[in-house]
Design a protein around this motif. Structure first.
Motif, PDB file in Angstrom:
ATOM      1  N   THR A 120       0.810  -1.220   0.000  1.00  0.00           N
ATOM      2  CA  THR A 120       0.000   0.000   0.000  1.00  0.00           C
ATOM      3  C   THR A 120       0.841   1.267   0.000  1.00  0.00           C
ATOM      4  N   HIS A 121       2.101   1.194   0.482  1.00  0.00           N
ATOM      5  CA  HIS A 121       2.955   2.380   0.555  1.00  0.00           C
ATOM      6  C   HIS A 121       4.412   1.984   0.326  1.00  0.00           C
ATOM      7  N   LEU A 122       5.143   2.875  -0.340  1.00  0.00           N
ATOM      8  CA  LEU A 122       6.592   2.728  -0.481  1.00  0.00           C
ATOM      9  C   LEU A 122       7.249   3.838   0.331  1.00  0.00           C
ATOM     10  N   ILE A 123       8.229   3.468   1.159  1.00  0.00           N
ATOM     11  CA  ILE A 123       8.977   4.454   1.941  1.00  0.00           C
ATOM     12  C   ILE A 123      10.359   4.563   1.317  1.00  0.00           C
ATOM     13  N   ALA A 124      10.665   5.728   0.757  1.00  0.00           N
ATOM     14  CA  ALA A 124      11.879   5.896  -0.040  1.00  0.00           C
ATOM     15  C   ALA A 124      12.727   7.048   0.479  1.00  0.00           C
ATOM     16  N   VAL A 125      14.002   6.999   0.111  1.00  0.00           N
ATOM     17  CA  VAL A 125      14.942   8.062   0.468  1.00  0.00           C
ATOM     18  C   VAL A 125      15.050   9.070  -0.662  1.00  0.00           C
ATOM     19  N   THR A 126      15.076   8.576  -1.910  1.00  0.00           N
ATOM     20  CA  THR A 126      15.164   9.449  -3.075  1.00  0.00           C
ATOM     21  C   THR A 126      14.113   9.047  -4.109  1.00  0.00           C
ATOM     22  N   ALA A 127      13.840   9.969  -5.011  1.00  0.00           N
ATOM     23  CA  ALA A 127      12.819   9.737  -6.040  1.00  0.00           C
ATOM     24  C   ALA A 127      13.440   9.068  -7.260  1.00  0.00           C
ATOM     25  N   THR A 128      13.969   7.879  -7.073  1.00  0.00           N
ATOM     26  CA  THR A 128      14.569   7.156  -8.188  1.00  0.00           C
ATOM     27  C   THR A 128      14.663   5.681  -7.829  1.00  0.00           C
ATOM     28  N   GLY A 129      14.916   4.845  -8.824  1.00  0.00           N
ATOM     29  CA  GLY A 129      15.059   3.412  -8.582  1.00  0.00           C
ATOM     30  C   GLY A 129      13.881   2.609  -9.105  1.00  0.00           C
ATOM     31  N   GLU A 130      14.065   1.290  -9.201  1.00  0.00           N
ATOM     32  CA  GLU A 130      13.045   0.405  -9.764  1.00  0.00           C
ATOM     33  C   GLU A 130      11.778   0.370  -8.913  1.00  0.00           C
ATOM     34  N   LYS A 131      11.935   0.298  -7.596  1.00  0.00           N
ATOM     35  CA  LYS A 131      10.758   0.251  -6.728  1.00  0.00           C
ATOM     36  C   LYS A 131       9.974   1.555  -6.812  1.00  0.00           C
ATOM     37  N   TYR A 132      10.701   2.658  -6.911  1.00  0.00           N
ATOM     38  CA  TYR A 132      10.029   3.958  -7.052  1.00  0.00           C
ATOM     39  C   TYR A 132       9.233   3.999  -8.355  1.00  0.00           C
ATOM     40  N   GLN A 133       9.833   3.546  -9.456  1.00  0.00           N
ATOM     41  CA  GLN A 133       9.138   3.561 -10.737  1.00  0.00           C
ATOM     42  C   GLN A 133       7.929   2.627 -10.724  1.00  0.00           C
ATOM     43  N   TYR A 134       8.041   1.501 -10.028  1.00  0.00           N
ATOM     44  CA  TYR A 134       6.891   0.593  -9.884  1.00  0.00           C
ATOM     45  C   TYR A 134       5.757   1.318  -9.162  1.00  0.00           C
ATOM     46  N   VAL A 142       5.205   4.534  -8.882  1.00  0.00           N
ATOM     47  CA  VAL A 142       4.647   5.596  -9.727  1.00  0.00           C
ATOM     48  C   VAL A 142       3.726   5.002 -10.783  1.00  0.00           C
ATOM     49  N   THR A 143       4.158   3.902 -11.385  1.00  0.00           N
ATOM     50  CA  THR A 143       3.379   3.274 -12.452  1.00  0.00           C
ATOM     51  C   THR A 143       2.027   2.780 -11.955  1.00  0.00           C
ATOM     52  N   PHE A 144       2.007   2.179 -10.770  1.00  0.00           N
ATOM     53  CA  PHE A 144       0.774   1.570 -10.270  1.00  0.00           C
ATOM     54  C   PHE A 144       0.075   2.419  -9.210  1.00  0.00           C
ATOM     55  N   GLY A 145       0.497   3.661  -9.064  1.00  0.00           N
ATOM     56  CA  GLY A 145      -0.207   4.580  -8.175  1.00  0.00           C
ATOM     57  C   GLY A 145      -0.054   4.284  -6.699  1.00  0.00           C
ATOM     58  N   VAL A 146       1.056   3.662  -6.304  1.00  0.00           N
ATOM     59  CA  VAL A 146       1.313   3.398  -4.884  1.00  0.00           C
ATOM     60  C   VAL A 146       1.918   4.658  -4.258  1.00  0.00           C
ATOM     61  N   PRO A 147       1.342   5.183  -3.176  1.00  0.00           N
ATOM     62  CA  PRO A 147       1.904   6.392  -2.551  1.00  0.00           C
ATOM     63  C   PRO A 147       3.345   6.172  -2.103  1.00  0.00           C
ATOM     64  N   VAL A 148       4.195   7.159  -2.381  1.00  0.00           N
ATOM     65  CA  VAL A 148       5.603   7.093  -1.979  1.00  0.00           C
ATOM     66  C   VAL A 148       5.810   8.105  -0.855  1.00  0.00           C
TER      67      VAL A 148
END
Length: 665
Positions: free
Chosen positions: A191-205, A207-213
């Motif tokens: 349901t949520h991705l917790i990220a340090v920067t706005a880049t990477g494969e998980k971040y793009q996933y 963004v593509t599927f509308g998961v809040p980062v």
């Protein structure tokens, strides 16, 4: 050691066996697997430490109609096999928690207990007269791990970009305590991705599927509100506050942009939690090049940084998420291009070419050799080859306009027609692979009645001066209509699309104000261009240029004033919207980078209608100057020129009146 017991109770029980799955049932008996050994006993709640004298906690526990006991530290009830005991604590950061956690994970925080006790009472007092009120019972959630509160209940998270193990361990513990769970990889359950920067494969996933980062501060803030009853980390205002910025922790270097664009990029980076830096910064993450001005990568850029085109930056702004860098990688113009050729159906590459005198067809595999253009590699290859040959014939037979730059088909028209004949002869010869299929008719040559949408390709030195100026008039009219087409297709139509990512950038009123007065201008000039083109392709000495202009003079007088009158207001409106709405500004920047716009801004394209009639007047004046007075077109040209000047004066007068009215308001 944890034990498994069976309890009898009357409240609703939810048994949570997995971190991200909850199975609910309202039953009189429930069985939950907690450990490896099993025993049976009644369910019981034990209030530990300060909660032993807490009336609020005691009242909440009694709502479940279970046995409730109190204890100083709870240890005296841990191994009581008669009951299946859940321990309720006031604080998980305490000695009582640390000691109990060594023996059992059946630990509940006071906030979780209060939340479960009131979970079904929101419907009280809503009964309609004559209808019995349905009141849900308190719901006791049985977790397989210690849960202090439900601030992150049903949240399933994935971490990406973190380097410090201690930080991840702390966040993981807090998430579990708040009823959430953590996965290793992205999936449909996350349901949520917790990220340090706005880049990477998980971040793009995400963004593509509308998961809040989200940033890690979201977890910290949720934990800070762990004692607030009814608190939820999923509230929209909380999510928006701690959402990862679209350039979060990215260090970006703009190269080759003008001062205005650089200033805008710097402001947008700051607003999106990024940093505008220089090439000397060793921590640079992205080098953004204006590919219209820069042809080579900077020699001193950091090797680990992405080198992308300017469109990457504006696309990110428009979609409100960092765009995938792989789609916008910058390539040096002096880099060696990949080997060209036709990819065969079997995966091989051929160097087949079509061209040369007589329309010779060359292939590395021969006319029928393996891997060549005509090799029968797959059952579908014949239809593909036939399609390619038909397209080749149409291209060879086309006489409408000269070939585009880079094309191999540069023979004179007569030789191109003979090439078609040779190609048809080859196709209809003995053993042709077309014999076993239905006859494919040869496309006829284009009709001479069809007027091309470009001026004839002729040597201007062979024309009279009058014809040369008319040729220039036709050319500029074609360019002008092309610009109006571009405004409509590249800018207006996408803005009118309600399904665009991120929602509409302009409302219907703004769209009408900006574009509403362009269609009449576009329509009249499209018709005039077509008449000019027909005349240029069917030129006669007594051709009347002036009459064409006169035919549309009334339409010009009606079409232009509404646009010109409000042009300055539209410019101001565009500047204001660009400043206030970064997505719209980014959209216009992306449009500007497209070949159709010729790197001209929307404002530069939009001023063309204001400039067109004065430009047209100058060309007509030049044509009239080189038209003999005895020529039948001289009178029509004089009237046309006077009419254009009259229209221009009418527009200017109308504009002054409109501006005067606007000043009153």
């Amino acid at each position: 050691m944890d034990r498994t017991c069976q309890a009898s109770f009357e409240c609703s029980v939810t048994s949570e066996h997995h971190p991200d799955e909850t199975t609910s049932s309202t039953v009189s008996h429930a069985t939950t697997t907690v450990g490896q050994s099993t025993c049976q006993g009644e369910l019981r709640l034990c209030l530990v430490g300060a909660l032993a004298t807490d009336d609020e906690a005691l009242g909440a526990a009694q709502k479940f109609k279970l046995s409730v006991v109190t204890s100083v530290d709870g240890l005296d009830y841990v191994y009581d096999a008669t009951y299946w005991t859940y321990f309720v604590l006031a604080d998980f950061d305490s000695a009582e928690y640390e000691e109990l956690h060594k023996h059992t994970s059946r630990l509940i925080g006071k906030p979780a207990l209060l939340d479960m006790a009131v979970g079904g009472e929101s419907n009280k007092g809503t009964a309609v007269v004559g209808v019995a009120a349905v009141v849900a019972q308190p719901q006791l959630v049985l977790h397989t791990r210690a849960v202090y509160c439900h601030v992150m209940k049903s949240c399933v998270m994935v971490f990406t970009g973190f380097r410090k193990r201690n930080e991840v361990a702390r966040l993981l513990k807090q998430i579990h305590f708040m009823g959430g769970s953590v996965k290793n990889e992205m999936s449909e359950k996350v349901t949520h991705l917790i990220a340090v920067t706005a880049t990477g494969e998980k971040y793009q996933y995400a963004v593509t599927f509308g998961v809040p980062v989200m940033t890690h501060h979201w977890v910290n803030t949720a934990w800070a509100h762990r004692d607030d009853q009814g608190a939820s980390a999923k509230k929209p205002e909380i999510m928006e506050q701690y959402k990862l910025g679209l350039f979060h922790n990215l260090r970006v270097v703009p190269v080759g942009f003008n001062a205005d664009d650089t200033e805008v990029m710097k402001r947008l980076l700051g607003d999106s939690r990024g940093t505008c830096t220089t090439l000397s910064d060793p921590a640079v993450t992205h080098v953004v090049l204006d590919d219209g001005n820069v042809k080579e990568k900077p020699p001193d850029y950091p090797s680990k940084a992405y080198v992308v085109k300017g469109e990457w930056f504006w696309a990110s702004i428009q979609m409100n998420a960092c765009a995938n860098e792989s789609m916008y990688m910058f390539e040096d113009t002096n880099e060696k291009p990949a080997a060209s050729g036709v990819v065969s159906p079997r995966g091989g590459s051929t160097t087949g070419s079509i061209g040369g005198v007589g329309g010779s067809i060359a292939s590395s595999g021969g006319e029928r050799g393996g891997g060549g253009l005509f090799s029968p590699a797959t059952p579908r290859s014949r239809s593909r080859r036939r399609k390619r040959l038909r397209e080749t014939m149409q291209q060879l037979a086309s006489d409408d306009s000269p070939c585009t730059p880079g094309s191999q088909l540069t023979l004179p028209a007569s030789k191109r027609r003979s090439s078609v004949a040779d190609l048809i002869s080859y196709m209809s010869g003995d053993g042709s692979f077309l014999e076993d299929s239905q006859h494919t008719p040869v496309c006829p040559l284009p009709s001479i009645k069809k007027t091309p949408l470009s001026p004839p390709n002729i040597d201007l030195r062979l024309l009279t001066y009058r014809q040369r100026v008319f040729h220039e008039l036709v050319k500029t009219e074609c360019n002008y209509v092309s610009i109006l087409d571009t405004i409509n297709k590249v800018i207006k139509e996408p803005l009118e699309d309600d399904s665009q990512p991120g929602g509409p950038m302009l409302d219907s009123q703004e769209l009408r104000y900006i574009f509403g007065n362009l269609p009449p201008i576009h329509d009249v000039h499209t018709k005039m261009r077509n008449d000019f083109l027909y005349l240029s392709h069917n030129w006669k000495p007594d051709a009347s240029i002036g009459q064409i202009v006169l035919n549309y003079s009334d339409d010009l007088e009606k079409a232009y004033p509404p646009f010109v009158n409000y042009f300055e207001n539209v410019k101001e409106m565009l500047a204001k919207i660009c400043h206030e709405r970064p997505r719209f500004h980014a959209f216009l920047k992306i449009a500007q980078s497209k070949p159709e716009c010729g790197r001209q801004s929307f404002q530069e394209l939009l001023i063309r209608p204001v400039q067109r009639l004065p430009s047209m007047s100058l060309l007509l004046c030049d044509i009239l100057k080189h038209t003999d007075k005895s020529h039948s077109d001289h009178s029509a040209l004089s009237k046309a020129l006077d009419k254009i000047k009259s229209v221009t004066m009418f527009i200017n007068d109308n504009k002054r009146k409109t501006e005067a009215k606007l000043k009153l308001f």
